[in-house]
Design a protein around this motif. Structure first.
Motif, PDB file in Angstrom:
ATOM      1  N   VAL A 159       0.843  -1.176   0.000  1.00 44.28           N
ATOM      2  CA  VAL A 159       0.000   0.000   0.000  1.00 44.28           C
ATOM      3  C   VAL A 159       0.890   1.241   0.000  1.00 44.28           C
ATOM      4  N   ALA A 160       0.635   2.153  -0.933  1.00 49.76           N
ATOM      5  CA  ALA A 160       1.450   3.368  -1.046  1.00 49.76           C
ATOM      6  C   ALA A 160       1.185   4.295   0.135  1.00 49.76           C
ATOM      7  N   ASP A 161       2.223   4.976   0.563  1.00 49.17           N
ATOM      8  CA  ASP A 161       2.104   5.959   1.629  1.00 49.17           C
ATOM      9  C   ASP A 161       1.628   7.270   1.014  1.00 49.17           C
ATOM     10  N   PRO A 162       0.401   7.708   1.293  1.00 52.54           N
ATOM     11  CA  PRO A 162      -0.129   8.914   0.651  1.00 52.54           C
ATOM     12  C   PRO A 162       0.560  10.190   1.114  1.00 52.54           C
ATOM     13  N   THR A 163       1.302  10.146   2.231  1.00 50.40           N
ATOM     14  CA  THR A 163       1.976  11.346   2.722  1.00 50.40           C
ATOM     15  C   THR A 163       3.359  11.522   2.100  1.00 50.40           C
ATOM     16  N   ARG A 164       3.885  10.498   1.449  1.00 48.20           N
ATOM     17  CA  ARG A 164       5.224  10.574   0.854  1.00 48.20           C
ATOM     18  C   ARG A 164       5.114  11.024  -0.600  1.00 48.20           C
ATOM     19  N   PRO A 165       5.854  12.074  -0.978  1.00 46.40           N
ATOM     20  CA  PRO A 165       5.809  12.527  -2.372  1.00 46.40           C
ATOM     21  C   PRO A 165       6.342  11.441  -3.306  1.00 46.40           C
ATOM     22  N   THR A 166       5.792  11.375  -4.497  1.00 45.40           N
ATOM     23  CA  THR A 166       6.230  10.376  -5.462  1.00 45.40           C
ATOM     24  C   THR A 166       7.596  10.756  -6.033  1.00 45.40           C
ATOM     25  N   ASP A 167       8.347   9.755  -6.413  1.00 47.80           N
ATOM     26  CA  ASP A 167       9.660   9.973  -7.011  1.00 47.80           C
ATOM     27  C   ASP A 167       9.493  10.611  -8.385  1.00 47.80           C
ATOM     28  N   ILE A 168      10.532  11.358  -8.797  1.00 46.01           N
ATOM     29  CA  ILE A 168      10.497  11.995 -10.114  1.00 46.01           C
ATOM     30  C   ILE A 168      11.721  11.582 -10.922  1.00 46.01           C
ATOM     31  N   SER A 211      10.338  18.032  -3.368  1.00 44.20           N
ATOM     32  CA  SER A 211       9.745  18.369  -2.081  1.00 44.20           C
ATOM     33  C   SER A 211      10.530  17.646  -0.998  1.00 44.20           C
ATOM     34  N   LEU A 212      10.422  18.123   0.228  1.00 43.92           N
ATOM     35  CA  LEU A 212      11.104  17.493   1.350  1.00 43.92           C
ATOM     36  C   LEU A 212      10.705  16.021   1.422  1.00 43.92           C
ATOM     37  N   GLY A 213      11.702  15.135   1.457  1.00 39.21           N
ATOM     38  CA  GLY A 213      11.465  13.696   1.494  1.00 39.21           C
ATOM     39  C   GLY A 213      11.375  13.037   0.132  1.00 39.21           C
ATOM     40  N   GLN A 214      11.276  13.811  -0.913  1.00 42.42           N
ATOM     41  CA  GLN A 214      11.110  13.269  -2.263  1.00 42.42           C
ATOM     42  C   GLN A 214      12.441  12.870  -2.872  1.00 42.42           C
ATOM     43  N   ARG A 215      12.398  11.856  -3.739  1.00 39.49           N
ATOM     44  CA  ARG A 215      13.585  11.392  -4.452  1.00 39.49           C
ATOM     45  C   ARG A 215      13.433  11.652  -5.940  1.00 39.49           C
ATOM     46  N   VAL A 226      18.955  11.201  -6.061  1.00 41.48           N
ATOM     47  CA  VAL A 226      19.115  12.205  -5.012  1.00 41.48           C
ATOM     48  C   VAL A 226      17.806  12.294  -4.233  1.00 41.48           C
ATOM     49  N   ARG A 227      17.925  12.433  -2.905  1.00 45.45           N
ATOM     50  CA  ARG A 227      16.748  12.591  -2.046  1.00 45.45           C
ATOM     51  C   ARG A 227      16.950  13.826  -1.177  1.00 45.45           C
ATOM     52  N   PHE A 228      15.946  14.681  -1.128  1.00 47.27           N
ATOM     53  CA  PHE A 228      15.946  15.885  -0.304  1.00 47.27           C
ATOM     54  C   PHE A 228      15.563  15.447   1.106  1.00 47.27           C
ATOM     55  N   THR A 229      16.572  15.372   1.997  1.00 51.65           N
ATOM     56  CA  THR A 229      16.353  14.762   3.306  1.00 51.65           C
ATOM     57  C   THR A 229      16.020  15.728   4.430  1.00 51.65           C
ATOM     58  N   ASN A 230      16.547  16.966   4.360  1.00 54.31           N
ATOM     59  CA  ASN A 230      16.447  17.799   5.544  1.00 54.31           C
ATOM     60  C   ASN A 230      16.819  19.240   5.228  1.00 54.31           C
ATOM     61  N   VAL A 231      16.365  20.146   6.079  1.00 57.06           N
ATOM     62  CA  VAL A 231      16.823  21.534   6.077  1.00 57.06           C
ATOM     63  C   VAL A 231      17.431  21.755   7.465  1.00 57.06           C
ATOM     64  N   PRO A 232      18.742  21.441   7.612  1.00 53.01           N
ATOM     65  CA  PRO A 232      19.358  21.515   8.936  1.00 53.01           C
ATOM     66  C   PRO A 232      19.509  22.933   9.475  1.00 53.01           C
ATOM     67  N   THR A 233      19.572  23.922   8.579  1.00 53.36           N
ATOM     68  CA  THR A 233      19.702  25.315   9.014  1.00 53.36           C
ATOM     69  C   THR A 233      18.716  26.170   8.233  1.00 53.36           C
ATOM     70  N   GLU A 234      17.950  26.966   8.947  1.00 54.76           N
ATOM     71  CA  GLU A 234      17.013  27.904   8.327  1.00 54.76           C
ATOM     72  C   GLU A 234      17.107  29.224   9.062  1.00 54.76           C
ATOM     73  N   SER A 235      17.813  30.181   8.460  1.00 51.14           N
ATOM     74  CA  SER A 235      17.931  31.500   9.083  1.00 51.14           C
ATOM     75  C   SER A 235      17.608  32.607   8.076  1.00 51.14           C
ATOM     76  N   ARG A 236      16.871  32.243   7.011  1.00 54.41           N
ATOM     77  CA  ARG A 236      16.493  33.262   6.026  1.00 54.41           C
ATOM     78  C   ARG A 236      15.493  34.231   6.639  1.00 54.41           C
ATOM     79  N   CYS A 237      15.532  35.450   6.156  1.00 51.63           N
ATOM     80  CA  CYS A 237      14.622  36.479   6.650  1.00 51.63           C
ATOM     81  C   CYS A 237      13.178  36.068   6.323  1.00 51.63           C
ATOM     82  N   PRO A 238      12.306  36.007   7.314  1.00 54.31           N
ATOM     83  CA  PRO A 238      10.910  35.649   7.050  1.00 54.31           C
ATOM     84  C   PRO A 238      10.262  36.628   6.073  1.00 54.31           C
TER      85      PRO A 238
END
Length: 141
Positions: free
Chosen positions: A21-30, A41-45, A55-67
């Motif tokens: 059964v596919a995980d509906p919360t996980r983005p599909t691979d491209i 998208s985060l978590g997508q391959r 390549v898989r986008f695993t994380n954003v370890p640092t986020e200090s951009r101006c809101p």
């Protein structure tokens, strides 16, 4: 006895099909092509058509951009963590959105992984951000 057998078969079939059964919360691979920008998208391959580069986008370890809803004296930066597989060899890299802070590109196993952007900008009261990274992958010159 027959009821137990039917129940046992039903449980076995349910258990076997649950893994498929596919995980509906996980983005599909491209699929992506070398030399063409693509978005993950985060978590997508993503992978090349022959799967030699993945390549898989695993994380954003640092986020200090101006809101986006603030006024800042510095634009800040974010770091994007990627899990990379080239011809079966696993590796990883972290890329920065700001070239004055660190690397906006990195060479991994003969391929250059470059960040083109990270969307969206955070908002000052936002706790979860639906990140999407724009990447470009090329062979080394």
């Amino acid at each position: 006895m027959m009821n137990r057998l039917v129940l046992l078969v039903a449980v076995a079939l349910t258990t076997m099909t649950c893994g498929s059964v596919a995980d509906p919360t996980r983005p599909t691979d491209i699929l992506f092509s070398l030399g063409e920008e693509f978005t993950l998208s985060l978590g997508q391959r993503g992978s090349t058509s022959d799967s030699s580069v993945r390549v898989r986008f695993t994380n954003v370890p640092t986020e200090s951009r101006c809101p986006s809803d603030a006024v800042c004296v510095w634009e800040g930066f974010a770091e994007v963590a990627l899990a990379v597989t080239v011809v079966g060899a696993n590796d990883s890299t972290v890329l920065s959105t700001n070239p004055t802070v660190c690397c906006t590109a990195d060479t991994v196993s003969g391929f250059v992984f470059a960040i083109r952007g990270l969307d969206p900008l955070p908002r000052s009261n936002q706790t979860e951000i639906p990140y999407q990274v724009r990447l470009l992958v090329n062979t080394t010159p």
